[in-house]
Design a protein around this motif. Structure first.
Motif, short mmCIF file in Angstrom:
data_model
loop_
_atom_site.label_atom_id
_atom_site.label_comp_id
_atom_site.label_asym_id
_atom_site.label_seq_id
_atom_site.Cartn_x
_atom_site.Cartn_y
_atom_site.Cartn_z
N GLY A 1 10.58 -0.91 6.03
CA GLY A 1 11.09 -1.08 4.68
C GLY A 1 12.60 -1.14 4.65
O GLY A 1 13.28 -1.16 5.68
N GLY A 2 13.13 -1.18 3.44
CA GLY A 2 14.57 -1.26 3.25
C GLY A 2 15.18 0.12 3.13
O GLY A 2 14.71 0.97 2.39
N LEU A 3 16.27 0.32 3.86
CA LEU A 3 17.00 1.59 3.86
C LEU A 3 18.13 1.53 2.85
O LEU A 3 18.90 0.57 2.81
CB LEU A 3 17.55 1.85 5.26
CG LEU A 3 18.47 3.07 5.43
CD1 LEU A 3 17.70 4.37 5.28
CD2 LEU A 3 19.16 3.01 6.81
N SER A 4 18.24 2.58 2.03
CA SER A 4 19.33 2.68 1.06
C SER A 4 19.94 4.07 1.13
O SER A 4 19.40 4.97 1.75
CB SER A 4 18.81 2.42 -0.36
OG SER A 4 17.84 3.39 -0.73
N GLY A 5 21.10 4.23 0.50
CA GLY A 5 21.77 5.53 0.51
C GLY A 5 23.00 5.54 1.39
O GLY A 5 23.58 4.50 1.71
N ILE B 1 13.90 5.15 2.28
CA ILE B 1 13.30 3.92 2.77
C ILE B 1 12.20 3.55 1.81
O ILE B 1 11.37 4.38 1.44
CB ILE B 1 12.72 4.09 4.19
CG1 ILE B 1 13.85 4.26 5.21
CG2 ILE B 1 11.86 2.89 4.57
CD1 ILE B 1 13.37 4.55 6.62
N ASN B 2 12.22 2.29 1.35
CA ASN B 2 11.14 1.85 0.46
C ASN B 2 10.59 0.51 0.95
O ASN B 2 11.31 -0.32 1.50
CB ASN B 2 11.64 1.75 -0.99
CG ASN B 2 12.12 0.36 -1.34
OD1 ASN B 2 11.34 -0.54 -1.65
ND2 ASN B 2 13.44 0.16 -1.28
N ARG B 3 9.31 0.34 0.75
CA ARG B 3 8.65 -0.94 0.97
C ARG B 3 7.71 -1.21 -0.21
O ARG B 3 6.52 -1.46 -0.05
CB ARG B 3 7.91 -0.95 2.30
CG ARG B 3 6.95 0.20 2.57
CD ARG B 3 6.11 -0.06 3.83
NE ARG B 3 5.17 1.01 4.11
CZ ARG B 3 5.40 2.00 4.96
NH1 ARG B 3 6.56 2.08 5.60
NH2 ARG B 3 4.47 2.93 5.16
N ASP C 1 0.83 -1.20 0.00
CA ASP C 1 0.00 0.00 0.00
C ASP C 1 0.87 1.27 0.00
O ASP C 1 1.96 1.30 0.56
CB ASP C 1 -0.90 0.02 1.24
CG ASP C 1 -1.96 -1.08 1.22
OD1 ASP C 1 -2.24 -1.59 0.12
OD2 ASP C 1 -2.46 -1.44 2.30
N LYS C 2 0.34 2.32 -0.62
CA LYS C 2 1.02 3.61 -0.65
C LYS C 2 0.61 4.44 0.58
O LYS C 2 -0.49 4.24 1.10
CB LYS C 2 0.68 4.36 -1.93
CG LYS C 2 1.09 3.63 -3.20
CD LYS C 2 0.65 4.41 -4.43
CE LYS C 2 1.01 3.64 -5.71
NZ LYS C 2 0.60 4.37 -6.93
N PRO C 3 1.48 5.35 1.03
CA PRO C 3 2.83 5.63 0.56
C PRO C 3 3.80 4.51 0.94
O PRO C 3 3.64 3.88 1.98
CB PRO C 3 3.19 6.93 1.27
CG PRO C 3 2.38 6.91 2.53
CD PRO C 3 1.10 6.22 2.17
N ARG C 4 4.81 4.31 0.09
CA ARG C 4 5.71 3.18 0.30
C ARG C 4 7.16 3.54 -0.05
O ARG C 4 8.02 2.66 -0.12
CB ARG C 4 5.24 1.99 -0.52
CG ARG C 4 5.02 2.30 -2.01
CD ARG C 4 4.26 1.20 -2.70
NE ARG C 4 4.06 1.48 -4.12
CZ ARG C 4 3.38 0.71 -4.94
NH1 ARG C 4 2.81 -0.40 -4.48
NH2 ARG C 4 3.25 1.02 -6.22
N MET C 5 7.42 4.82 -0.28
CA MET C 5 8.79 5.31 -0.47
C MET C 5 8.94 6.63 0.26
O MET C 5 8.06 7.50 0.17
CB MET C 5 9.14 5.46 -1.95
CG MET C 5 10.56 5.95 -2.18
SD MET C 5 11.03 6.03 -3.93
CE MET C 5 11.29 4.29 -4.26
N PHE C 6 10.06 6.78 0.99
CA PHE C 6 10.24 7.94 1.86
C PHE C 6 11.68 8.45 1.75
O PHE C 6 12.63 7.67 1.74
CB PHE C 6 9.94 7.55 3.32
CG PHE C 6 8.63 6.85 3.50
CD1 PHE C 6 7.46 7.58 3.74
CD2 PHE C 6 8.53 5.46 3.39
CE1 PHE C 6 6.24 6.94 3.87
CE2 PHE C 6 7.32 4.81 3.53
CZ PHE C 6 6.18 5.55 3.77
N ARG C 7 11.80 9.77 1.66
CA ARG C 7 13.13 10.40 1.65
C ARG C 7 13.59 10.71 3.06
O ARG C 7 12.80 11.19 3.88
CB ARG C 7 13.11 11.70 0.85
CG ARG C 7 12.77 11.56 -0.61
CD ARG C 7 12.97 12.89 -1.33
NE ARG C 7 12.29 12.89 -2.61
CZ ARG C 7 11.08 13.34 -2.82
NH1 ARG C 7 10.38 13.84 -1.80
NH2 ARG C 7 10.54 13.31 -4.02
N LEU C 8 14.86 10.50 3.33
CA LEU C 8 15.50 10.90 4.57
C LEU C 8 16.61 11.86 4.18
O LEU C 8 17.77 11.48 4.03
CB LEU C 8 16.05 9.70 5.33
CG LEU C 8 15.05 8.82 6.11
CD1 LEU C 8 14.06 8.12 5.18
CD2 LEU C 8 15.78 7.81 6.97
#
Length: 342
Positions: A269-273, A115-117, A101-108
């Protein structure tokens, strides 16, 4: 240029902006007079010293785009014109699925992270295969990887069949495969990283590989959250199954490297960056050193600068991939890395 536009993009929902920008880039590439020429002259780098041959494939440069950016193979040509040496599409599953379900991507933004799920949202392997077939008829020079997964509703005991379906359907239209068992956003998926089920999946794919006299390199994408003992198992599995190599790493569920006042740090979700930069390099170095450089590694995770890219390569990576760094730094990052590597 991108630094001027980025603050505007970052005012809006990340997933909506992603589709807006990629659609506009595709239109510019396909329909604007001299669009392809403008993109290539602005971003593409053709220098012989950058060419690499890894697992039998020639790459015009070692900087690729990681899976997740172009799940359905809609933007391969325009992304290639931005300078990437190879494009990895997917993760794709046998059947279409909407994802989480959305929202499912977040900027840090304090951490230069995402973070995306997303949950393997894609249009299904048949749509991807047909799109890549048409692309191949017009341009066979783009190196394309196919990142394959299982549908959310497929139980783990039946996962092998999902990976085989994707493998068979994409075999004629991709240059290499990536087995994704490391996303944190499909329930139970990471359990397939255990030695027994993972060996079964890889052996099943290898048994189908080369049946018609053609073999495709099969890579395994692993999580950064594995222990050294689990990484030792990965080395053993690569050697036992004879797959071509490893992609290190996927996103992390660890939040210990986060700082600042980002509101989305608690999102699942998964953290990237950038918070992943150090750990992904540690995993690359461990696999390379412990195996005696027995197999190629594609390094991905927190590459935001030429220095980050050089660090991954020095740790033992043969190639690298971008995702979050590409979003935060813009398309100029590919060219900057390529020039620095020369």
């Amino acid at each position: 240029m991108y630094r001027l536009i980025k603050p505007v993009f970052f005012r809006f929902d990340p997933e909506k902006v992603h589709h807006f920008v990629t659609d506009k880039l595709k239109w510019f590439n396909d329909y604007f007079p001299l669009g392809k020429t403008i993109l290539r002259s602005s971003f593409d780098v053709h220098i012989k010293g950058l060419e690499r041959e890894v697992f039998g494939i020639k790459f015009r440069n070692p900087v690729g785009l990681a899976a997740g950016f172009d799940k359905n193979g809609e933007y391969v040509e325009v992304l290639s014109n931005l300078g990437f040496g190879f494009i990895e599409v997917g993760t794709v599953t046998p059947l279409p699925q909407p994802g989480n379900d959305k929202p499912r991507m977040f900027r840090l933004t304090d951490n230069d992270a995402l973070i995306n799920r997303m949950g393997f949202n894609n249009k299904g392997v048949d749509i991807l295969a047909e799109r890549l077939r048409l692309l191949r008829e017009n341009d066979a020079d783009i190196v394309i990887g196919g990142n394959i997964g299982k549908n959310k509703n497929t139980p783990n005991e039946d996962a092998v069949s999902d990976y085989i379906k994707c493998f068979d359907r994409l075999f004629d239209v991709v240059d290499y495969f990536v087995v994704n068992v490391s996303s944190p956003n499909t329930p139970g998926l990471r359990e397939l990283q255990e030695k027994g089920p993972l060996t079964a999946i890889l052996n099943a794919l290898q048994q189908r590989n080369g049946k018609n006299g053609i073999t495709r390199p099969v890579l395994l994408k692993i999580a950064p959250d594995l222990t050294n003992e689990q990484l030792d198992d990965i080395i053993d599995i690569v050697k036992e199954t004879g797959i071509a190599g490893v992609i290190a790493t996927n996103t992390t569920i660890d939040r210990s490297k986060l700082s600042g006042t980002d509101k989305s740090t608690a999102e699942m979700g998964g953290l990237s960056g950038k918070p992943l930069t150090q750990r992904s390099t540690e995993v690359i170095r461990y696999l390379s050193d412990k195996s005696g450089r027995a197999f190629p590694i594609i390094g991905v995770g927190g590459i935001h600068s030429p220095e980050d890219a050089k660090e991954k390569l020095a740790a033992g990576a043969s190639l690298i991939q971008l995702y979050t760094g590409f979003i935060y730094e813009g398309p100029e990052l590919v060219k900057r890395i390529c020039k620095a590597l020369v």
